[in-house]
Design a protein around this motif. Structure first.
Motif, mmCIF file in Angstrom:
data_model
loop_
_atom_site.group_PDB
_atom_site.id
_atom_site.type_symbol
_atom_site.label_atom_id
_atom_site.label_comp_id
_atom_site.label_asym_id
_atom_site.label_seq_id
_atom_site.Cartn_x
_atom_site.Cartn_y
_atom_site.Cartn_z
ATOM 1 N N GLU A 57 0.897 -1.074 0.168
ATOM 2 C CA GLU A 57 0.134 0.163 0.289
ATOM 3 C C GLU A 57 0.601 1.263 -0.203
ATOM 4 O O GLU A 57 0.650 2.504 -0.818
ATOM 5 C CB GLU A 57 -1.002 -0.308 1.646
ATOM 6 C CG GLU A 57 -1.719 -0.901 1.471
ATOM 7 C CD GLU A 57 -1.036 -2.220 1.352
ATOM 8 O OE1 GLU A 57 -2.281 -2.923 1.783
ATOM 9 O OE2 GLU A 57 -0.479 -2.543 1.758
ATOM 10 N N ALA A 67 -3.506 0.244 -5.180
ATOM 11 C CA ALA A 67 -3.480 -1.243 -5.230
ATOM 12 C C ALA A 67 -4.551 -2.150 -4.302
ATOM 13 O O ALA A 67 -5.135 -1.904 -3.493
ATOM 14 C CB ALA A 67 -2.195 -1.378 -4.498
ATOM 15 N N GLU A 68 -4.637 -2.747 -5.949
ATOM 16 C CA GLU A 68 -5.906 -3.703 -5.427
ATOM 17 C C GLU A 68 -4.928 -5.664 -5.209
ATOM 18 O O GLU A 68 -4.468 -6.300 -6.157
ATOM 19 C CB GLU A 68 -6.225 -4.300 -7.059
ATOM 20 C CG GLU A 68 -7.239 -5.993 -7.238
ATOM 21 C CD GLU A 68 -8.288 -5.943 -8.508
ATOM 22 O OE1 GLU A 68 -8.314 -6.940 -8.557
ATOM 23 O OE2 GLU A 68 -8.203 -5.175 -9.384
ATOM 24 N N ILE A 69 -4.684 -5.545 -4.269
ATOM 25 C CA ILE A 69 -4.494 -7.126 -3.972
ATOM 26 C C ILE A 69 -4.888 -7.853 -4.155
ATOM 27 O O ILE A 69 -5.675 -8.770 -3.743
ATOM 28 C CB ILE A 69 -4.559 -6.784 -1.916
ATOM 29 C CG1 ILE A 69 -3.909 -6.092 -1.167
ATOM 30 C CG2 ILE A 69 -3.574 -8.316 -1.120
ATOM 31 C CD1 ILE A 69 -2.846 -5.084 -1.426
ATOM 32 N N ARG A 70 -4.245 -8.928 -4.912
ATOM 33 C CA ARG A 70 -4.341 -9.834 -5.273
ATOM 34 C C ARG A 70 -3.506 -11.572 -4.775
ATOM 35 O O ARG A 70 -4.166 -12.111 -5.418
ATOM 36 C CB ARG A 70 -3.224 -9.988 -7.425
ATOM 37 C CG ARG A 70 -3.574 -9.114 -8.071
ATOM 38 C CD ARG A 70 -5.120 -8.469 -8.668
ATOM 39 N NE ARG A 70 -4.371 -9.591 -9.856
ATOM 40 C CZ ARG A 70 -5.346 -10.294 -10.119
ATOM 41 N NH1 ARG A 70 -6.358 -8.817 -10.987
ATOM 42 N NH2 ARG A 70 -5.607 -11.104 -11.549
ATOM 43 N N ARG A 77 2.850 -10.894 -0.379
ATOM 44 C CA ARG A 77 2.100 -9.925 -0.668
ATOM 45 C C ARG A 77 2.022 -8.915 -2.539
ATOM 46 O O ARG A 77 3.186 -8.968 -2.123
ATOM 47 C CB ARG A 77 1.441 -8.943 0.171
ATOM 48 C CG ARG A 77 0.944 -9.458 1.943
ATOM 49 C CD ARG A 77 0.973 -8.266 2.841
ATOM 50 N NE ARG A 77 -1.030 -7.651 2.105
ATOM 51 C CZ ARG A 77 -0.949 -6.746 1.754
ATOM 52 N NH1 ARG A 77 0.565 -5.853 1.878
ATOM 53 N NH2 ARG A 77 -2.426 -6.426 1.685
ATOM 54 N N GLY A 79 0.687 -6.907 -4.850
ATOM 55 C CA GLY A 79 -0.911 -5.250 -5.610
ATOM 56 C C GLY A 79 -0.567 -5.488 -7.120
ATOM 57 O O GLY A 79 0.237 -5.574 -7.355
#
Length: 155
Positions: A57, A67-70, A77, A79
């Motif tokens: 983030e 960010a879109e966390i994938r 982690r 994103g």
């Protein structure tokens, strides 16, 4: 098809990181090894004054993205960012050893990454150079071993 390929790559990388404890237990104490032997190139362009911290983030915010966390796992982690400057993936790691393992596994696929302490950003080189001015790091290119890459012949 590209989304399926991305999911396959992500699954392979997460699976590779799951094997990290076994690799660490079997690793030698001396320098050298696969990480030193792999072919890579680094950019010597000027970097930002501060290198970004290892949090998806925070890095995303520094680059102007939410960010879109994938992927949310113990070892990493990831994103996804889609901005005017380009699309890129930010991956962070709880320890540097996980990042090094991830980069070694990613080298099979090839690619260019902006790498900092406990993080890596994957994108096209021109996007990474723009991001580098904001978050610091080193641009690193790896060679792939995928389709089209010659393999040694068995003779």
């Amino acid at each position: 098809m590209p989304r399926a390929r991305l999911l396959t790559r992500s699954a392979a990388l997460v699976g590779s990181l799951a094997l990290l404890p076994l690799l660490a237990a079997c690793g030698g104490a001396e320098g050298g090894g696969a990480a030193d032997a792999k072919a890579s190139e680094t950019s010597s362009a000027p970097v930002a004054g501060v290198v970004a911290p290892a949090k998806v983030e925070v890095i995303a915010a520094l680059t102007g993205c939410t960010a879109e966390i994938r992927i949310e796992a113990d070892e990493l982690r990831e994103g996804q960012c889609k901005t005017k400057q380009g699309n890129y993936r930010i991956t962070t790691f709880p320890a540097e050893k996980y990042k090094l393992t991830w980069l070694e596994a990613a080298s099979v696929y090839g690619g260019t990454y902006l790498v900092g302490p406990q993080w890596a950003v994957g994108a096209k080189t021109e996007v990474l150079e723009k991001l580098r001015a904001k978050i610091g790091g080193t641009v690193q290119s790896t060679r792939g071993l995928g389709p089209g890459t010659p393999t040694p012949s068995a003779s």
